[in-house]
Design an enzyme around this catalytic site. Structure first.
Site, PDB file in Angstrom:
ATOM      1  N   ASP A   1     100.484  16.131 -44.968  1.00 10.30           N
ATOM      2  CA  ASP A   1     101.054  14.786 -45.121  1.00 10.30           C
ATOM      3  C   ASP A   1     100.757  13.980 -43.858  1.00 10.30           C
ATOM      4  O   ASP A   1     101.273  14.285 -42.784  1.00 10.30           O
ATOM      5  CB  ASP A   1     102.572  14.897 -45.343  1.00 10.30           C
TER       6      ASP A   1
ATOM      7  N   SER B   1     109.372  10.343 -51.057  1.00  9.78           N
ATOM      8  CA  SER B   1     109.186   9.626 -49.799  1.00  9.78           C
ATOM      9  C   SER B   1     110.452   8.844 -49.422  1.00  9.78           C
ATOM     10  O   SER B   1     111.499   9.441 -49.214  1.00  9.78           O
ATOM     11  CB  SER B   1     107.957   8.711 -49.915  1.00  9.78           C
TER      12      SER B   1
ATOM     13  N   HIS C   1     100.708  13.432 -48.815  1.00  9.77           N
ATOM     14  CA  HIS C   1     101.967  12.693 -48.940  1.00  9.77           C
ATOM     15  C   HIS C   1     102.362  12.420 -50.385  1.00  9.77           C
ATOM     16  O   HIS C   1     103.523  12.577 -50.758  1.00  9.77           O
ATOM     17  CB  HIS C   1     101.898  11.379 -48.162  1.00  9.77           C
TER      18      HIS C   1
END
Length: 272
Positions: free
Chosen positions: A216, A119, A246
């Protein structure tokens, strides 16, 4: 060979048995950074967590077990203000955390590294590769959130943006903490603008692998496609998981991450 490595890494999901111990890096006039380090061969692997995350997550732990099975070095750490590192997270920003990554690259690891960024860690991984190209062997982004906070803020309706600017902070829902909210100051958002990279070519020449889930709900998968288009490297693969979310922490997600790194190590050591 690659096949032998894969059978060795089959135990990744069983949990880390003999974990590395937490160490603290003391920096002049800066908060101490917590990290765990496994000594081993080059290229090393370095894990960069996501926003408000820490080095004790499933992906980070699985990677340690995998690197141990291969005999490769591995380092995971907590950003300033996060996890076991000193400081209060709300006092820091993307620039601080980028400096953390560069400090680790400069002071705590030896030789070329495969950076694995989750991320926001995927954004920081790219910034580190731009700042220290000679220290990076390859990049592996998981749900890469390049420019994310800035892009998300700029896509809000103008009335909402004005309200946030007047209030001085932006709160938005999250599933990842008890409060159910993340709050970012306007200063954090303005500072983050200095580190945006998707508006122009990204002069990164090393191999790049980008794994993203089509489901996601936090960072759209097309961000990884944008990164792939912008980086100048000719060795870029994007892997999309149809049912991936995610966090990418399911057993099969982690297996894919491990195999992707395994392939890179094989390729880099063969080339070397």
């Amino acid at each position: 060979m690659l096949t032998a490595r894969r059978s060795e890494s089959a135990g990744v999901q069983e949990g880390v048995r003999h974990k590395t111990t937490i160490q603290y890096a003391t920096r002049p006039d800066l908060p101490r950074l917590a990290y765990r380090k496994l000594k081993g061969k080059s290229p090393g692997v370095m894990f960069l967590p996501g926003f408000a995350s820490h080095m004790g997550g499933q992906k980070a732990e699985a990677l340690e077990e995998f690197c141990k099975s291969l005999g490769h070095s591995y380092l995971r750490f907590d950003y300033t203000g996060c996890g076991a590192s000193e400081g209060q997270m709300t006092d820091y920003n993307i620039g601080t955390w980028k400096k953390d990554v560069l400090y680790v690259l400069d002071e705590l690891v030896e030789g070329p590294q495969i950076l694995v960024g989750s991320s926001m860690g995927g954004w920081l991984m790219l910034l580190a590769a731009l700042a220290r190209p000679e220290k990076i062997a390859a990049l592996v982004g998981i749900s890469t959130a390049a420019d994310h906070f800035v892009t998300a803020f700029n896509t809000l309706p103008i009335e909402m943006r004005k309200e946030i600017e007047e209030r001085g902070s932006w709160s938005f829902p999250t599933r990842y903490n008890e409060e159910g909210l993340y709050t970012l100051s306007l200063d954090f958002l303005k500072e983050a603008e200095n580190h945006c990279i998707l508006q122009s070519p990204i002069p990164v020449a090393c191999p790049v692998r980008l794994i993203h889930g089509l489901k996601d709900a936090d960072v759209p998968w097309h961000v990884s496609m944008q990164v792939a288009e912008r980086v100048l490297s000719n060795d870029v693969d994007v892997i999309l998981r149809k049912h991936g979310h995610h966090r990418m922490s399911d057993k099969d997600d982690i297996k894919l991450m491990v195999y992707t790194i395994d392939d890179l190590i094989d390729k880099l050591t063969t080339l070397g």
